[in-house]
Structure formats: structure tokens, C-alpha cells
Motif scaffolding. Structure first.
Motif, PDB file in Angstrom:
ATOM      1  N   VAL A  91     -27.391  49.875  46.056  1.00 53.38           N
ATOM      2  CA  VAL A  91     -27.063  49.323  44.746  1.00 53.38           C
ATOM      3  C   VAL A  91     -26.862  47.823  44.864  1.00 53.38           C
ATOM      4  O   VAL A  91     -26.113  47.358  45.726  1.00 53.38           O
ATOM      5  CB  VAL A  91     -25.764  49.952  44.182  1.00 53.38           C
ATOM      6  N   CYS A  92     -27.518  47.040  44.000  1.00 57.39           N
ATOM      7  CA  CYS A  92     -27.344  45.583  44.016  1.00 57.39           C
ATOM      8  C   CYS A  92     -26.102  45.211  43.217  1.00 57.39           C
ATOM      9  O   CYS A  92     -25.967  45.574  42.051  1.00 57.39           O
ATOM     10  CB  CYS A  92     -28.570  44.872  43.441  1.00 57.39           C
ATOM     11  N   ARG A  93     -25.190  44.481  43.839  1.00 53.63           N
ATOM     12  CA  ARG A  93     -23.970  44.020  43.177  1.00 53.63           C
ATOM     13  C   ARG A  93     -24.293  43.010  42.078  1.00 53.63           C
ATOM     14  O   ARG A  93     -23.524  42.825  41.150  1.00 53.63           O
ATOM     15  CB  ARG A  93     -23.045  43.346  44.187  1.00 53.63           C
ATOM     16  N   GLY A  94     -25.439  42.330  42.225  1.00 58.44           N
ATOM     17  CA  GLY A  94     -25.769  41.285  41.270  1.00 58.44           C
ATOM     18  C   GLY A  94     -26.311  41.826  39.961  1.00 58.44           C
ATOM     19  O   GLY A  94     -25.856  41.458  38.890  1.00 58.44           O
ATOM     20  N   CYS A  95     -27.288  42.734  40.015  1.00 55.45           N
ATOM     21  CA  CYS A  95     -27.986  43.139  38.803  1.00 55.45           C
ATOM     22  C   CYS A  95     -27.995  44.654  38.599  1.00 55.45           C
ATOM     23  O   CYS A  95     -28.512  45.139  37.596  1.00 55.45           O
ATOM     24  CB  CYS A  95     -29.430  42.624  38.828  1.00 55.45           C
ATOM     25  N   GLY A  96     -27.450  45.402  39.532  1.00 55.43           N
ATOM     26  CA  GLY A  96     -27.406  46.845  39.347  1.00 55.43           C
ATOM     27  C   GLY A  96     -28.683  47.556  39.759  1.00 55.43           C
ATOM     28  O   GLY A  96     -28.795  48.768  39.568  1.00 55.43           O
ATOM     29  N   THR A 133     -27.247  43.061  47.982  1.00 53.97           N
ATOM     30  CA  THR A 133     -27.926  42.121  47.100  1.00 53.97           C
ATOM     31  C   THR A 133     -29.424  42.366  47.177  1.00 53.97           C
ATOM     32  O   THR A 133     -29.978  42.421  48.284  1.00 53.97           O
ATOM     33  CB  THR A 133     -27.625  40.672  47.523  1.00 53.97           C
ATOM     34  N   CYS A 134     -30.073  42.560  46.022  1.00 53.42           N
ATOM     35  CA  CYS A 134     -31.513  42.812  46.037  1.00 53.42           C
ATOM     36  C   CYS A 134     -32.268  41.502  46.287  1.00 53.42           C
ATOM     37  O   CYS A 134     -31.701  40.411  46.213  1.00 53.42           O
ATOM     38  CB  CYS A 134     -31.967  43.445  44.720  1.00 53.42           C
ATOM     39  N   ARG A 135     -33.562  41.612  46.591  1.00 49.49           N
ATOM     40  CA  ARG A 135     -34.355  40.417  46.932  1.00 49.49           C
ATOM     41  C   ARG A 135     -34.426  39.437  45.762  1.00 49.49           C
ATOM     42  O   ARG A 135     -34.386  38.220  45.960  1.00 49.49           O
ATOM     43  CB  ARG A 135     -35.766  40.825  47.340  1.00 49.49           C
ATOM     44  N   ASP A 136     -34.528  39.953  44.520  1.00 46.33           N
ATOM     45  CA  ASP A 136     -34.586  39.079  43.348  1.00 46.33           C
ATOM     46  C   ASP A 136     -33.315  38.251  43.225  1.00 46.33           C
ATOM     47  O   ASP A 136     -33.369  37.038  43.008  1.00 46.33           O
ATOM     48  CB  ASP A 136     -34.787  39.898  42.065  1.00 46.33           C
ATOM     49  N   CYS A 137     -32.166  38.930  43.340  1.00 42.73           N
ATOM     50  CA  CYS A 137     -30.887  38.207  43.231  1.00 42.73           C
ATOM     51  C   CYS A 137     -30.723  37.236  44.384  1.00 42.73           C
ATOM     52  O   CYS A 137     -30.188  36.136  44.203  1.00 42.73           O
ATOM     53  CB  CYS A 137     -29.715  39.192  43.195  1.00 42.73           C
ATOM     54  N   ALA A 138     -31.194  37.603  45.572  1.00 36.75           N
ATOM     55  CA  ALA A 138     -31.060  36.721  46.728  1.00 36.75           C
ATOM     56  C   ALA A 138     -31.874  35.457  46.530  1.00 36.75           C
ATOM     57  O   ALA A 138     -31.398  34.341  46.818  1.00 36.75           O
ATOM     58  CB  ALA A 138     -31.502  37.444  48.000  1.00 36.75           C
TER      59      ALA A 138
HETATM   60 ZN   LIG Z   1     -30.097  42.283  42.096  1.00 38.17          ZN
END
Ligand SMILES: [Zn+2]
Ligand SMILES: [Zn+2]
Ligand SMILES: [Zn+2]
Length: 144
Positions: A91-96, A133-138
């Protein structure tokens, strides 16, 4: 995993009326091997469905035990078909954003947990989510 029976009979067996919205959403869930957000469900369920209908139908599917809600909070909630094989999630903390983790590395842990417990007779199940953290958020964070 696709259900052996069609969505209408799954709904009726779960005690729900097989409305067009519920059938379409359950079809979408069963056809996909990743958790779907409300907006994605709406897109795959087809024209003419608003988000309120999606949320209402998903609540009903959840209560009936056909859908499983996953995610950190309600705004980033995703659902998947409840009868899928056991697995975990990233689960990405940034965007879900969610990703399935097919392998379960903690099956031996159930026995250990039970062995240490004084009051429990059995462990039937567990749930485990990996946060990150997903790659997009990173890359968004790098660009900012
Ligand atoms: Zn994300
Ligand atoms: Zn999943
Ligand atoms: Zn597991």
C-alpha cells in the motif's frame, strides 16, 4: 480466480437482489486480479453509473461477504473479490495505490503466535499489509 457461478447467482446466494449495478460491479471485480478503486470500478462497470451508486453497491457487496475493502482510509479504498486465494498487499502511503503480493511468507507465524497465546485455541486467518511509497509518488517527490 473467476467464480464458478455467475454474478447474479452469487448475489442471490448472499441474500442480495441482483440489481444491474451490483451485477456489473461484481463482474468487474471478478474479471480483475488487482484491487479496484471506486473510480476504476465505475469505469469498468460501464456507462450511466455515478460514484454514489458505486459506493452504495460496494457497501452491500461488502456486508454480504462478496467484496473485501482494502486500503488506508475511505477516500483511497479499493475492493477486490472476497473469494480470491489468500494474499497480501503493498500500500502506498502517498496515494493509496495497491499491489497484490501473491506469496504469503508468514504461514509458519500463525503456529508460533498460537503457541505463545494463553487464551486462543486456534488461528484461522491473518491479514498483513506492507506500507511504502509507489514509484509515481517517489518520482513526484524527487521532482518537487
Ligand atoms: Zn503513491
Ligand atoms: Zn489483493
Ligand atoms: Zn498470509
Amino acid at each position: 480466480m473467476a467464480p464458478a457461478r455467475d454474478s447474479s447467482s452469487l448475489l442471490r446466494e448472499a441474500g442480495l437482489r441482483a440489481t444491474a449495478a451490483r451485477v456489473a460491479l461484481l463482474n468487474a471485480l471478478c474479471a480483475t486480479h488487482k484491487p479496484l478503486k471506486a473510480a476504476e470500478l465505475r469505469r469498468s462497470a460501464g456507462r450511466g453509473m455515478d460514484l454514489v451508486t458505486v459506493y452504495r453497491a460496494m457497501d452491500a457487496l461488502e456486508k454480504a461477504g462478496l467484496a473485501k475493502r482494502i486500503g488506508v482510509d475511505r477516500t483511497s479504498a479499493s475492493w477486490e473479490f472476497a473469494h480470491r486465494a489468500h494474499h497480501h498487499h503493498l500500500v502506498c502511503r502517498g496515494c493509496g495505490e495497491l499491489e497484490d503480493v501473491g506469496e504469503c511468507a508468514v504461514e509458519g507465524l500463525e503456529k508460533r503466535v498460537l503457541g505463545k497465546s494463553k487464551r486462543f485455541a486456534s488461528v484461522s486467518d491473518h491479514s498483513l499489509e506492507f506500507f511504502g511509497t509507489c514509484r509515481d509518488c517517489a518520482s513526484a517527490a524527487r521532482a518537487a
